[in-house]
Design a protein around this motif. Sequence first.
Motif, PDB file in Angstrom:
ATOM      1  N   TYR A 140       0.828  -1.203   0.000  1.00  0.00           N
ATOM      2  CA  TYR A 140       0.000   0.000   0.000  1.00  0.00           C
ATOM      3  C   TYR A 140       0.863   1.254   0.000  1.00  0.00           C
ATOM      4  CZ  TYR A 140      -3.728  -3.227   1.061  1.00  0.00           C
ATOM      5  OH  TYR A 140      -4.625  -4.260   0.997  1.00  0.00           O
ATOM      6  N   HIS A 151      -8.629  -0.919  -3.832  1.00  0.00           N
ATOM      7  CA  HIS A 151      -9.349  -0.550  -2.611  1.00  0.00           C
ATOM      8  C   HIS A 151      -8.490   0.390  -1.779  1.00  0.00           C
ATOM      9  CE1 HIS A 151      -7.097  -4.257  -1.628  1.00  0.00           C
ATOM     10  NE2 HIS A 151      -6.880  -3.656  -0.469  1.00  0.00           N
ATOM     11  N   ARG A 152      -9.114   0.968  -0.767  1.00  0.00           N
ATOM     12  CA  ARG A 152      -8.449   1.917   0.131  1.00  0.00           C
ATOM     13  C   ARG A 152      -8.563   1.405   1.562  1.00  0.00           C
ATOM     14  NH1 ARG A 152     -11.625   7.005  -2.585  1.00  0.00           N
ATOM     15  NH2 ARG A 152     -10.670   6.796  -4.630  1.00  0.00           N
ATOM     16  N   LEU A 153      -7.540   1.747   2.340  1.00  0.00           N
ATOM     17  CA  LEU A 153      -7.529   1.351   3.753  1.00  0.00           C
ATOM     18  C   LEU A 153      -7.575   2.583   4.641  1.00  0.00           C
ATOM     19  CD1 LEU A 153      -4.750  -1.427   3.825  1.00  0.00           C
ATOM     20  CD2 LEU A 153      -7.208  -1.696   3.507  1.00  0.00           C
ATOM     21  N   CYS A 154      -8.198   2.417   5.779  1.00  0.00           N
ATOM     22  CA  CYS A 154      -8.295   3.476   6.782  1.00  0.00           C
ATOM     23  C   CYS A 154      -6.897   3.791   7.323  1.00  0.00           C
ATOM     24  CB  CYS A 154      -9.215   3.009   7.911  1.00  0.00           C
ATOM     25  SG  CYS A 154      -9.245   4.110   9.337  1.00  0.00           S
ATOM     26  N   ARG A 177      -5.618  -3.946   8.853  1.00  0.00           N
ATOM     27  CA  ARG A 177      -5.994  -3.747   7.455  1.00  0.00           C
ATOM     28  C   ARG A 177      -7.517  -3.630   7.399  1.00  0.00           C
ATOM     29  NH1 ARG A 177      -6.819  -7.748   3.141  1.00  0.00           N
ATOM     30  NH2 ARG A 177      -6.532  -6.675   1.184  1.00  0.00           N
ATOM     31  N   SER A 178      -8.010  -2.395   7.385  1.00  0.00           N
ATOM     32  CA  SER A 178      -9.439  -2.142   7.417  1.00  0.00           C
ATOM     33  C   SER A 178      -9.861  -1.446   6.120  1.00  0.00           C
ATOM     34  CB  SER A 178      -9.771  -1.264   8.620  1.00  0.00           C
ATOM     35  OG  SER A 178     -11.132  -0.960   8.636  1.00  0.00           O
ATOM     36  N   LEU A 179     -10.597  -2.164   5.300  1.00  0.00           N
ATOM     37  CA  LEU A 179     -11.041  -1.618   4.022  1.00  0.00           C
ATOM     38  C   LEU A 179     -12.117  -0.564   4.239  1.00  0.00           C
ATOM     39  CD1 LEU A 179      -9.663  -4.313   3.124  1.00  0.00           C
ATOM     40  CD2 LEU A 179     -11.324  -4.346   1.286  1.00  0.00           C
ATOM     41  N   PHE A 205      -4.665   1.538   9.829  1.00  0.00           N
ATOM     42  CA  PHE A 205      -3.395   1.116   9.228  1.00  0.00           C
ATOM     43  C   PHE A 205      -2.228   1.400  10.171  1.00  0.00           C
ATOM     44  CE2 PHE A 205       0.224   1.345   6.347  1.00  0.00           C
ATOM     45  CZ  PHE A 205      -0.020   0.311   5.457  1.00  0.00           C
ATOM     46  N   CYS A 231     -15.058   3.788   7.535  1.00  0.00           N
ATOM     47  CA  CYS A 231     -14.304   2.674   8.110  1.00  0.00           C
ATOM     48  C   CYS A 231     -15.221   2.050   9.163  1.00  0.00           C
ATOM     49  CB  CYS A 231     -13.003   3.152   8.747  1.00  0.00           C
ATOM     50  SG  CYS A 231     -12.102   1.822   9.582  1.00  0.00           S
TER      51      CYS A 231
END
Length: 171
Positions: free
Chosen positions: A85, A110-113, A122-124, A117, A140
């Motif tokens: 990332y 996708h994007r992560l918070c 790893r929170s999408l 992070f 999130c």
Amino acid sequence: MVDLSLVTALVTNLKTAIDIGKTVKEITDISQVRDKVIEMQELILSAQSSAMAAQTQLFEVLQDNAELKHKAAAVDEWAATASRYQLRDFGAGTFAYELRPDAANGEPPHRLCPTCFEQRKRSLLQFIGHTASDQDFYKCIPCAQDYFFGARQSRPAPKRTVSRSSFWEGY
């Protein structure tokens, strides 16, 4: 670390017990033999105590070692995940981690918070919709943080048509 004084005491006590055992062979008086056997037993018990203490410490060291290996593996695993990332500015002061295209391995973009992070999670981010100012609205779920991506677009005010007659009615 195992205390070396325990190992030293163990070896010393056993060596002394062996020396006593050798001298017992030469003693003819039964009371002296009993005294030496008792002394030898005390040394053997002391050696056993030192051995048990050293074994306990060794077990603790092995447990600590296993725990450290587990933590090191978790750090390595997170480093491998994090390297996939990159932090990106999505405008209007909104940042998120985005999957690098060369590291996708078949995963969709996708994007992560960024908050999660930084906590090695790893929170999408979940797409919720578009705002009235044409920003993409993401959420999130684990930390309940809202993210608005893109610059705010000002929309022109709706045109009002006013007829001449309604304009002069208020006067």
